[in-house]
Design an enzyme around this catalytic site. Sequence first.
Site, PDB file in Angstrom:
ATOM      1  N   LYS B 103       0.879  -1.172   0.000  1.00  0.00           N
ATOM      2  CA  LYS B 103       0.000   0.000   0.000  1.00  0.00           C
ATOM      3  C   LYS B 103       0.913   1.218   0.000  1.00  0.00           C
ATOM      4  CE  LYS B 103      -3.073   2.823   2.657  1.00  0.00           C
ATOM      5  NZ  LYS B 103      -3.596   3.110   3.994  1.00  0.00           N
ATOM      6  N   GLY B 164      -7.956   8.981   9.755  1.00  0.00           N
ATOM      7  CA  GLY B 164      -8.280   8.986  11.179  1.00  0.00           C
ATOM      8  C   GLY B 164      -9.226  10.092  11.605  1.00  0.00           C
ATOM      9  N   ALA B 190      -9.409   5.784   4.173  1.00  0.00           N
ATOM     10  CA  ALA B 190      -9.208   6.974   5.014  1.00  0.00           C
ATOM     11  C   ALA B 190     -10.466   7.805   5.167  1.00  0.00           C
ATOM     12  CB  ALA B 190      -8.091   7.861   4.493  1.00  0.00           C
ATOM     13  N   GLY B 191     -10.758   8.120   6.414  1.00  0.00           N
ATOM     14  CA  GLY B 191     -11.839   9.045   6.739  1.00  0.00           C
ATOM     15  C   GLY B 191     -13.153   8.390   7.093  1.00  0.00           C
ATOM     16  N   ASN B 212      -9.750   1.554   9.452  1.00  0.00           N
ATOM     17  CA  ASN B 212      -8.916   1.245  10.608  1.00  0.00           C
ATOM     18  C   ASN B 212      -9.462   1.925  11.862  1.00  0.00           C
ATOM     19  OD1 ASN B 212      -6.919   0.802  12.549  1.00  0.00           O
ATOM     20  ND2 ASN B 212      -5.239   1.222  11.208  1.00  0.00           N
ATOM     21  N   THR B 213      -9.274   3.255  11.938  1.00  0.00           N
ATOM     22  CA  THR B 213      -9.608   3.966  13.170  1.00  0.00           C
ATOM     23  C   THR B 213     -11.066   3.767  13.585  1.00  0.00           C
ATOM     24  OG1 THR B 213      -7.980   5.613  12.521  1.00  0.00           O
ATOM     25  CG2 THR B 213      -9.485   6.229  14.283  1.00  0.00           C
TER      26      THR B 213
END
Lengths: 66, 264
Positions: B103, B164, B190-191, B212-213
């Site tokens: 990635k 995040g 992301a986001g 993820n987050t």
Amino acid sequence: MKLTVNGEFTHMPDIATVGDLLDHFGVQHQAVAVIANGNIVARDVFRQFTVQTGDTIEIIRFVGGG
Amino acid sequence: MFAFSEIPILQIGSYRFRSRLFVGTGKYDTLDTMRQALEASGTHLVTVALRRVNLKKPDEPTILDAIPSACTVLPNTAGCYTVEEAIQVAHLARASGIGSLIKLEVLGDSDLLWPDPIGTLEATKHLVREGFTVMAYTSPDPILADHLQRAGVHAIMPLGSPIGSGQGILDVRQVSRIKSRVNVPVVVDAGIGSPADAAMAMEAGADAVLVNTAIALARDPVMMAHAMKSAVLAGYWGRQAGRIPKREDARASSPRSGMPHVGP
């Protein structure tokens, strides 16, 4: 001998190879990657790859990340 | 209809994935929570980062041991701000013996963690030539996506909003625009802050999402992993089913005729 390992200047007993260095720190060979003076050291030559005083070594592993 | 096994396999380079939910491994309280969340998510692709070994704790448990065996590991180049750094981290990942999937992140700004589009394109060209399977984290730009595709990228990973931040997908039309202009898989990365965001990405045409987050820092990460899985499937099937167009005015759902005479 004097080495810079993971950014820290280190005095340590004389060792000969990257494999010895990993053993010195108690790091398992199969879990890490190594850069010696900017060059990646292939895992299968850890035991042969020579380390000399003044070298800069990075010992890297996988951690959590996104 | 409610399992990843019932939707087509997603192919990225020569890698094939059942699950359309990719999951990051950062920020979990414990490796055990992470493992449970990964299992609950049904994921088959998980991201990891490369960092220095803590030489004061050399026998810390390795993250790879906590990743379910069904998962492929996707190393990232997070934290790299130059093409050269990203290439070397990719080489390191490959030297670690987990394959040539990467990635690619080449960042341009440490507050936004926004991708550097020019560096990302340059590093993509280089790593593709070297035989890597490159999944490129990019800004949500259809023209850049086209450039990346021509450079041989294997998947395009447009951000929804800053990493995040949990702000969701700020302009979901960009996902559709990118998807309609490239043939390689599009993975919104992301986001994403909630299951609604994940479903929206899939409805807009994303082939997969990376979270993820939003899972790791949820009050209950395992429950959130379940919810994200359901949302990704809902979004996938919602797109397949074909949503109605949006209209300005109302269209009655009940018949207009046959209204009984009621009232005074």
